[in-house]
Design a protein around this motif. Sequence first.
Motif, mmCIF file in Angstrom:
data_model
loop_
_atom_site.group_PDB
_atom_site.id
_atom_site.type_symbol
_atom_site.label_atom_id
_atom_site.label_comp_id
_atom_site.label_asym_id
_atom_site.label_seq_id
_atom_site.Cartn_x
_atom_site.Cartn_y
_atom_site.Cartn_z
ATOM 1 N N SER A 43 0.446 -1.068 -0.175
ATOM 2 C CA SER A 43 -0.349 -0.337 -0.021
ATOM 3 C C SER A 43 1.134 1.131 -0.124
ATOM 4 C CB SER A 43 -0.857 0.213 1.092
ATOM 5 O OG SER A 43 -0.037 0.448 2.852
ATOM 6 N N THR A 45 0.226 5.216 1.580
ATOM 7 C CA THR A 45 -0.522 6.364 2.325
ATOM 8 C C THR A 45 0.314 7.050 2.559
ATOM 9 O OG1 THR A 45 -0.757 4.484 4.118
ATOM 10 C CG2 THR A 45 -1.811 7.142 5.047
ATOM 11 N N GLN A 115 -4.759 9.099 3.974
ATOM 12 C CA GLN A 115 -5.208 8.867 2.481
ATOM 13 C C GLN A 115 -4.422 7.354 2.281
ATOM 14 O OE1 GLN A 115 -4.917 12.298 0.743
ATOM 15 N NE2 GLN A 115 -7.082 12.279 0.335
ATOM 16 N N THR A 116 -5.007 6.180 1.988
ATOM 17 C CA THR A 116 -4.172 4.911 2.047
ATOM 18 C C THR A 116 -5.032 4.137 0.874
ATOM 19 O OG1 THR A 116 -3.708 4.501 4.475
ATOM 20 C CG2 THR A 116 -3.541 2.603 3.138
ATOM 21 N N VAL A 117 -4.053 3.508 0.141
ATOM 22 C CA VAL A 117 -4.982 2.848 -1.128
ATOM 23 C C VAL A 117 -3.555 2.046 -0.915
ATOM 24 C CG1 VAL A 117 -3.075 4.229 -2.696
ATOM 25 C CG2 VAL A 117 -5.707 2.940 -3.905
ATOM 26 N N GLU A 118 -4.382 0.396 -1.486
ATOM 27 C CA GLU A 118 -3.911 -0.664 -1.559
ATOM 28 C C GLU A 118 -3.132 -1.225 -3.308
ATOM 29 O OE1 GLU A 118 -5.850 -4.351 -0.940
ATOM 30 O OE2 GLU A 118 -6.240 -3.409 1.130
ATOM 31 N N ASP A 176 -9.397 5.723 -7.278
ATOM 32 C CA ASP A 176 -9.825 4.911 -6.677
ATOM 33 C C ASP A 176 -9.443 4.045 -6.184
ATOM 34 O OD1 ASP A 176 -11.823 4.878 -9.269
ATOM 35 O OD2 ASP A 176 -10.580 3.362 -10.182
ATOM 36 N N GLY A 177 -10.575 3.554 -5.269
ATOM 37 C CA GLY A 177 -10.177 2.083 -3.994
ATOM 38 C C GLY A 177 -9.913 3.543 -2.849
ATOM 39 N N VAL A 178 -9.438 5.022 -2.570
ATOM 40 C CA VAL A 178 -8.236 5.593 -1.426
ATOM 41 C C VAL A 178 -9.697 5.191 0.212
ATOM 42 C CG1 VAL A 178 -8.031 7.723 -0.301
ATOM 43 C CG2 VAL A 178 -6.783 6.704 -3.174
ATOM 44 N N THR A 179 -9.188 4.486 0.912
ATOM 45 C CA THR A 179 -9.490 5.217 2.009
ATOM 46 C C THR A 179 -8.911 6.517 3.073
ATOM 47 O OG1 THR A 179 -7.788 3.958 3.532
ATOM 48 C CG2 THR A 179 -10.268 3.208 2.405
ATOM 49 N N GLN A 180 -9.736 7.161 3.128
ATOM 50 C CA GLN A 180 -9.131 7.882 4.528
ATOM 51 C C GLN A 180 -10.104 8.539 5.739
ATOM 52 O OE1 GLN A 180 -9.175 12.165 2.574
ATOM 53 N NE2 GLN A 180 -10.486 12.826 4.244
#
Length: 215
Positions: A43, A45, A115-118, A176-180
Amino acid sequence: MRNLMAALAAAALLGGCAATSGGPPERTAPVQRAAYAQSGPSSLTLYTVINNRSGAGAHTGLLINASQRVLWDPAGSFYHPDAPERGDVLYGFTPQIELVYEDYHARETFRIVEQTVEVAPEIAEQALRLAMGKGAASRSTCSLSTTSILRQLPGFEAIGSSWFPKVTMARFGALDGVTQKVITDDDADANHGVLIRAERRNVPKVPPPQLQDSR
């Protein structure tokens, strides 16, 4: 010439990223012993520090979870005795050190947007190689240097190039796919104690960064 002057003007406005780190020997110790790998998906971040009073972006950092977990902290002032730094890359960036990093930046006057994205392992490895090969960033180029890494990664081309942490944050967040999540803390603005508590040996103390930005 006009473009050059505009770039210089933007750089003058950006005060969020501290001066290029040189640091005591403890901060540039061999990094092999500190290498840390974390299980789980690869990931990226993005950390964005924001001034609570002005709403301005203040600093940009990039946590890379690849074959090893490191923090690209361009022109940052954070240090930890167990996270040796070379060329603005902090090695051995364990979850425990990550908490200290967050505590150092989040206080009554600043918050952090995380903000994190795999990503695929090969993309994380590419980001790791780019960060390791980039070298220390100049003052006030934290966002610019981070976008210069991100925009080279497959799927991150839309990040483009930006001097401004909040612009970079918005573009990263649109992927796409970002969590925050937002990290806040009501600690006093003077955050020397965070680093003092993290010290296990006599590492010279660094004053808190003077964080500000034009947006």
